[in-house]
Design a protein around this motif. Structure first.
Motif, mmCIF file in Angstrom:
data_model
loop_
_atom_site.group_PDB
_atom_site.id
_atom_site.type_symbol
_atom_site.label_atom_id
_atom_site.label_comp_id
_atom_site.label_asym_id
_atom_site.label_seq_id
_atom_site.Cartn_x
_atom_site.Cartn_y
_atom_site.Cartn_z
ATOM 1 N N SER A 62 0.849 -1.197 0.000
ATOM 2 C CA SER A 62 0.000 0.000 0.000
ATOM 3 C C SER A 62 0.883 1.245 0.000
ATOM 4 N N VAL A 63 0.645 2.144 -0.957
ATOM 5 C CA VAL A 63 1.427 3.367 -1.085
ATOM 6 C C VAL A 63 0.463 4.551 -1.160
ATOM 7 N N PRO A 64 0.471 5.450 -0.184
ATOM 8 C CA PRO A 64 -0.438 6.612 -0.236
ATOM 9 C C PRO A 64 0.033 7.615 -1.281
ATOM 10 N N LEU A 65 -0.894 8.077 -2.127
ATOM 11 C CA LEU A 65 -0.562 9.024 -3.191
ATOM 12 C C LEU A 65 -1.692 10.036 -3.362
ATOM 13 N N ARG A 66 -1.330 11.219 -3.771
ATOM 14 C CA ARG A 66 -2.322 12.230 -4.108
ATOM 15 C C ARG A 66 -2.934 11.895 -5.473
ATOM 16 N N PRO A 67 -4.146 12.369 -5.748
ATOM 17 C CA PRO A 67 -4.736 12.123 -7.064
ATOM 18 C C PRO A 67 -3.841 12.627 -8.186
ATOM 19 N N GLY A 68 -3.794 11.864 -9.284
ATOM 20 C CA GLY A 68 -2.980 12.270 -10.418
ATOM 21 C C GLY A 68 -2.457 11.082 -11.195
ATOM 22 N N LEU A 69 -1.606 11.346 -12.185
ATOM 23 C CA LEU A 69 -1.002 10.307 -13.011
ATOM 24 C C LEU A 69 0.442 10.099 -12.596
ATOM 25 N N TYR A 70 0.837 8.832 -12.483
ATOM 26 C CA TYR A 70 2.176 8.493 -12.049
ATOM 27 C C TYR A 70 2.748 7.376 -12.926
ATOM 28 N N ARG A 71 4.043 7.159 -12.743
ATOM 29 C CA ARG A 71 4.729 6.025 -13.359
ATOM 30 C C ARG A 71 5.220 5.125 -12.224
ATOM 31 N N LEU A 72 4.934 3.837 -12.323
ATOM 32 C CA LEU A 72 5.372 2.861 -11.329
ATOM 33 C C LEU A 72 6.441 1.977 -11.959
ATOM 34 N N ASP A 73 7.618 1.944 -11.332
ATOM 35 C CA ASP A 73 8.723 1.083 -11.773
ATOM 36 C C ASP A 73 9.014 0.059 -10.676
ATOM 37 N N LEU A 74 8.987 -1.205 -11.047
ATOM 38 C CA LEU A 74 9.279 -2.285 -10.115
ATOM 39 C C LEU A 74 10.470 -3.090 -10.609
ATOM 40 N N VAL A 75 11.395 -3.392 -9.700
ATOM 41 C CA VAL A 75 12.519 -4.277 -10.003
ATOM 42 C C VAL A 75 12.444 -5.443 -9.024
ATOM 43 N N ILE A 76 12.353 -6.656 -9.569
ATOM 44 C CA ILE A 76 12.181 -7.861 -8.759
ATOM 45 C C ILE A 76 13.398 -8.752 -8.970
ATOM 46 N N LYS A 77 14.107 -9.086 -7.897
ATOM 47 C CA LYS A 77 15.334 -9.876 -8.008
ATOM 48 C C LYS A 77 15.242 -11.142 -7.165
ATOM 49 N N ASP A 78 15.554 -12.276 -7.790
ATOM 50 C CA ASP A 78 15.640 -13.549 -7.090
ATOM 51 C C ASP A 78 17.008 -13.615 -6.416
ATOM 52 N N VAL A 79 17.021 -13.675 -5.088
ATOM 53 C CA VAL A 79 18.276 -13.605 -4.337
ATOM 54 C C VAL A 79 19.195 -14.786 -4.666
ATOM 55 N N ILE A 87 9.231 -4.238 -14.234
ATOM 56 C CA ILE A 87 7.886 -3.869 -14.653
ATOM 57 C C ILE A 87 7.769 -2.350 -14.630
ATOM 58 N N ASN A 88 7.285 -1.779 -15.720
ATOM 59 C CA ASN A 88 7.026 -0.336 -15.793
ATOM 60 C C ASN A 88 5.587 -0.151 -16.236
ATOM 61 N N THR A 89 4.837 0.641 -15.485
ATOM 62 C CA THR A 89 3.427 0.810 -15.834
ATOM 63 C C THR A 89 2.918 2.181 -15.414
ATOM 64 N N ARG A 90 1.829 2.581 -16.031
ATOM 65 C CA ARG A 90 1.169 3.843 -15.700
ATOM 66 C C ARG A 90 0.249 3.613 -14.511
ATOM 67 N N LEU A 91 0.216 4.567 -13.617
ATOM 68 C CA LEU A 91 -0.594 4.442 -12.407
ATOM 69 C C LEU A 91 -1.472 5.681 -12.282
ATOM 70 N N ALA A 92 -2.792 5.471 -12.325
ATOM 71 C CA ALA A 92 -3.732 6.593 -12.233
ATOM 72 C C ALA A 92 -4.436 6.558 -10.880
ATOM 73 N N VAL A 93 -4.304 7.621 -10.118
ATOM 74 C CA VAL A 93 -4.976 7.738 -8.816
ATOM 75 C C VAL A 93 -6.154 8.679 -8.989
ATOM 76 N N PRO A 94 -7.390 8.201 -8.832
ATOM 77 C CA PRO A 94 -8.561 9.036 -9.109
ATOM 78 C C PRO A 94 -8.784 10.120 -8.059
ATOM 79 N N ARG A 95 -9.449 11.178 -8.488
ATOM 80 C CA ARG A 95 -9.864 12.248 -7.572
ATOM 81 C C ARG A 95 -11.361 12.094 -7.317
#
Length: 251
Positions: A62-79, A87-95
């Motif tokens: 869970s990540v608190p964000l203000r309304p708006g458009l964002y970019r989410l970048d995830l890097v997942i590494k197997d230890v 993973i790169n994706t668009r993240l829209a937080v509604p108002r």
């Protein structure tokens, strides 16, 4: 993540894999507003290991964000293996507007259960006082129960009682054919101020294998407003060795 993509090490009869998850949320102009990093472990005893390889592991943050458009970048590494996924994706937080009937996204889950008071709003998949684990692909079997979770906001309260008067209609369709429909009112449901939380487990035993659509229509009788949310899911015959319900995500 498919469990077959994870690298497990075995110690004292337990197969363990560890994934490092790094996340970054930035504005469309590149300004970083949130970052997080976490190590997530998956542990299976010998008796469940082979069956677990047919399943997937899911992660939630869970990540608190203000309304708006964002970019989410995830890097997942197997230890263990050093393998990396990005993973790169668009993240829209509604108002949400005041006085306008609004709703969250509709979550289809394979687990909905209440948590102890000390775990409210903490831990993976916990929303308020409930643990809601989504079924990411929307694939269920006739032996499962379809978990339905949604929040409805800005319900108008009666001037005298301050209680809302809303109706929620659930419709399950297979193609254009209506298979199931039922209703309930806000009086029967979990209310907090001008918000109602929908939490239901719908048995799927009567459904034949195929693709379905769940539609929820929320109608506020006092403000004369309505809102609709739709989600798709599929139903299959149960597998004899199905164990998804017995394997819980863990850190």
């Amino acid at each position: 993540m498919p469990n077959t993509a994870l690298s497990f090490q075995t110690k004292e009869g337990v197969h363990s894999a560890t994934i490092n998850v790094f996340g970054r949320v930035s504005t469309l102009t590149g300004r970083v507003v949130q970052t997080f990093e976490e190590a997530v472990s998956r542990d299976f005893p010998d008796s469940l290991f082979q069956q677990s390889l047919k399943l997937q592991s899911i992660y939630q943050k869970s990540v608190p964000l203000r309304p708006g458009l964002y970019r989410l970048d995830l890097v997942i590494k197997d230890v263990q293996s050093g393998n990396v996924g990005v993973i790169n994706t668009r993240l829209a937080v509604p108002r949400y507007e005041d006085e306008k009937l609004e709703a969250s996204s509709l979550i289809l889950a394979d687990q909905i259960e209440h948590v102890p008071a000390k775990q409210i709003n903490t831990g993976q998949f916990v929303i308020g006082s409930s643990k809601v684990r989504p079924r990411m692909e929307g694939d269920f079997t006739t032996a499962d129960k379809l978990g339905i979770y949604m929040q409805v906001y800005n319900l108008k309260g009666d001037d005298k009682t301050h209680k809302s008067a809303a109706t929620f209609a659930y419709t399950v369709k297979k193609g254009d054919q209506q298979i199931m429909q039922f209703k309930e009112t806000s009086e029967e449901m979990k209310q907090t101020g001008d918000q109602v939380t929908i939490e239901r487990l719908l048995p799927l035993a009567t459904l034949t294998p195929g693709k379905y659509t769940l539609q929820i229509d929320a109608t506020d009788s006092l403000s004369k407003q309505s809102i609709t949310r739709i989600a798709e899911f599929s139903v299959k015959a149960p597998l004899e060795t199905k164990t998804a319900a017995n394997v819980k995500p863990g850190r």
